[in-house]
Scaffold this active site. Sequence first.
Site, PDB file in Angstrom:
ATOM      1  N   ASP A   1       0.834  -1.189   0.000  1.00  0.00           N
ATOM      2  CA  ASP A   1       0.000   0.000   0.000  1.00  0.00           C
ATOM      3  C   ASP A   1       0.879   1.253   0.000  1.00  0.00           C
ATOM      4  O   ASP A   1       1.861   1.334   0.745  1.00  0.00           O
ATOM      5  CB  ASP A   1      -0.892  -0.017   1.248  1.00  0.00           C
TER       6      ASP A   1
ATOM      7  N   GLU B   1       1.649  -0.489  -4.984  1.00  0.00           N
ATOM      8  CA  GLU B   1       0.717   0.585  -5.306  1.00  0.00           C
ATOM      9  C   GLU B   1       1.619   1.804  -5.496  1.00  0.00           C
ATOM     10  O   GLU B   1       2.110   2.382  -4.510  1.00  0.00           O
ATOM     11  CB  GLU B   1      -0.278   0.819  -4.170  1.00  0.00           C
TER      12      GLU B   1
END
Length: 717
Positions: A348, A384
Site C-alpha cells: 500500500d 501501489e
Amino acid sequence: MTERNDQQWPGVSYPLGATYDGVGTNFALYSSVAEQVELCLFDDDGKQESLPLREVDGSVWHGYLHGVGPGQRYGYRVHGPYDPVAGHRCNPAKLLLDPYAKAIEGTVRWDRAIFGYKSGGKGRPDSRDSAAYVPRSVVTNPYFEWANDRAPRTPYYESVIYEAHVAGLTRLHPAVPEEQRGTYAGLAHPAVIDYLTGLGITAIELMPVHQFVSDGFLTDRGLSNYWGYNTIGFLAPHNAYSSAGQRGEQVPEFKAMVRSLHEAGIEVILDVVYNHTAEGSHLGPTLSFRGIDNSAYYRLTEPDHSYYADTTGTGNSLNVRHPHALQLIMDSLRYWVLEMHVDGFRFDLAAALARQFHEVDRLSAFFDLVQQDPVVSQVKLIAEPWDVGDGGYQVGNFPPLWTEWNGKYRDAVRDFWRGEPATLPEFASRLTGSADLYDTSNRRPIASINLVTCHDGFTLADLVSYDHKHNDANGEDNADGTDDNRSWNCGFEGPTSDPAVLALRARQQRNFLTTLLLSQGVPMLLAGDEFGRTQHGNNNAYCQDNELSWLHWPAELTHPNLAGDQTGTSHDLADFTGRLIRFRAQHPVLRRRRFFSGPADLGTDPGDIAWLTPAGVPMTEQDWATGFAKSLAVFLNGDAISELGARGEPIVDDSFLLLVNAAEHGVEFTVPDAQYGERWVTEIDTADPRSEPDAGAAKPGDCMVLPDRSVRVLRRA
C-alpha cells in the site's frame, strides 16, 4: 502489581519479540532511548505481573521466562525521556504492544487514558494507566503441521488475481457454516475454494490482515475500519477474522487457510501497510511504537520533532531511513513467507517506502534490502506506486523486480469505454502491456498489474451505473472518496428498470471484463465484479463493515443445481467471466512474456501485431490522431510469438482479430486481406454473450457490423 525475578533468565537479544522454544519464552524489545523496560504479564482475570528486563545488548532489552508458553498475554512499559520537541514520547503509564507480537488479543477502547499527553500533544505526559483500554500481545506456538504444503509459484504471465476481503467474501455465503463466516476458516471452506478454482483464479489478494485498529472518530459514529489500512501489529494476523479464538488460535487458523488454498493451486498475496501505523499524528494514541522509540520508528519534522512527516494522509509515516524500522519491515515480510507460507505482497502507498529522504527514490534502502534478500525477493512483489506526498505518483518507475498496480491502465480503459475523445492511442498501449511505461527500463508486460476496479472506488456494476459517488452512509456529508471516477451511468443515475439502460450496462461490464482479460500483463479482478456486485454508488466503503460491502452471493452461484434455469442473471456474467479466464489460459498469445515488435514489413508480413482501421487496412498516423475515432481492429499473430517454452520449444498459438467499437453507434468492420488469415470464426461477442463459437466462417473482404459499445473476438480457422 507484583514482581517475580527468580524465574527470569538473561535470555538473548535475537530474535526480537516473544519466542517460545517448548519450555519457556524469550522476550526481546528494541529501544535506544529506554532507561528501563518492564515486561507485564496478564492472567485470565487481567491481573498484571511486572518484571523489569535487566539485560540489554545493542539497545535490545531481553529476558527469558521458564514455564511461560503459548497463550500468555503480555505488554511492555518503557521508562525513558518524554520530550516531544526532541522526538521522545516514553510514558510508563501506557501499556505497549510488542512490535513483533505474533498474535494480539482484544481491541482498542477509546478513552483518554490511551493518549500519552495531557493537552495539545506537546504538554506534560498523561499519568493515567492505559492497560484497561488497550489490546494484549500474546505468546504463540510456532509449531504447525504443514504436511506437504508447497507454494504454487504460478508465473505472473499465467496469473489471474482476485482481490478480496477476508470477512466480506464469506459473511453472507450460505454454504459456509455461520460460525465460520467472515473468518480465515470461512475463506478456506471447500465451497469458496471450489468457486475460485472453477472461475479460474490463480491468486487471491487479501486486503489487510495485519492486526489493525478502528479509529475513534469511526467508533463514535457506530462505524469501524472495515478495509484495515491502519496497522498496529505487522506480524499478527487480525484477530477479528479468527473463528477459533484470539489467544494465538488465529495463527494456526490462518496457516490452515493458506494450506487449503495451496492444495487448490491458489496463491495467497497479502495487501500490506508498512508506510504508517494506527498511532496517527502527534495527537494520536500511544499504543506501541510511539512509546517505545518514537524517533526510530517515525519520520519527524525538522527542527521541532513534536510533529510527524506525513506522506500517507494518515498522520504519520514510518521512518524507512532508520535501520530498526527497516529491520521490522523485512523481519515481518520474511515471517509471513517463511512461517505463514504466503506467496507475495501488495504494498500500500509503496512510494512512501521509497522516500529515503524527501524525494521518491527507487534506489532507496528499502528496495536495496528487498533486492538482496534471498526470501522476499523470490515472492510476488506488487507496488501501489503512489502516495499523497509531492511527486508521489510513480507508475512505471519501480525497480525491475517489482510489478505495479497500473493506475494509467485503469484510467485509460475507463475513459475509452465511457466514450471520451482522443483516447484510442493510450487504450491501445494499455491493451498491449504498457510498453511506454515498462519497456524502457527492461521490464516486461508482467510488470503491469491491470485493473479496472479495486476495493478503492466503484465496483464494476457501479462504474456503469453512477456518474457520481454516493457516500452519505460514511457520515462525512459525501465529502470523502474521489470525484475522479471516470464512470458513466449509461443514461440514468443508479437503479432503474429501463431495459435499454440495463442491457447497455450489462454490455459495458462485459466490455470491461473482456478488455481486462485479453490485455497483455497480469489481470486483477475485484471480488464480486464477476456477478455484478454493487455498493450502491459508495466509492469509499472503508468504514462499512455491513451488507453494503459484503458480497451478496447469488443463489445460482452457491447452488449449482439452480444455475441451469437462470437467464439474464448474475450467473450469465459469472459464466462469461469464467469463459474469458479459460480463454486467456488456453492462448499464450494473450499473455505474452515480451512486448510486441510490430509489423515486420508493412504490406507483406503482418509481424506479431497489426493495428487496423474498421476498413481492414493498417492504421496510419492520421488515423491515430483522429480524436473522434473510437473503433479499431487488432491482429494478434499466434505464429510470431518471440519467447520460447520451458524446454526451449517454440510457442505457437491461434491468431486472433480483436474488433473493438466504443462508439455510440454500430460500426461496419471489414475482414482484412488474406495475409492475416483466410477464414475467421467468432469466439467472443460482448453484444451476444450467450452465443457459442460461430461455426460459420468470415473471409477477407466480408463485412460485419459491430453494435455500439461492443467487442468481438475472431479466431483464424
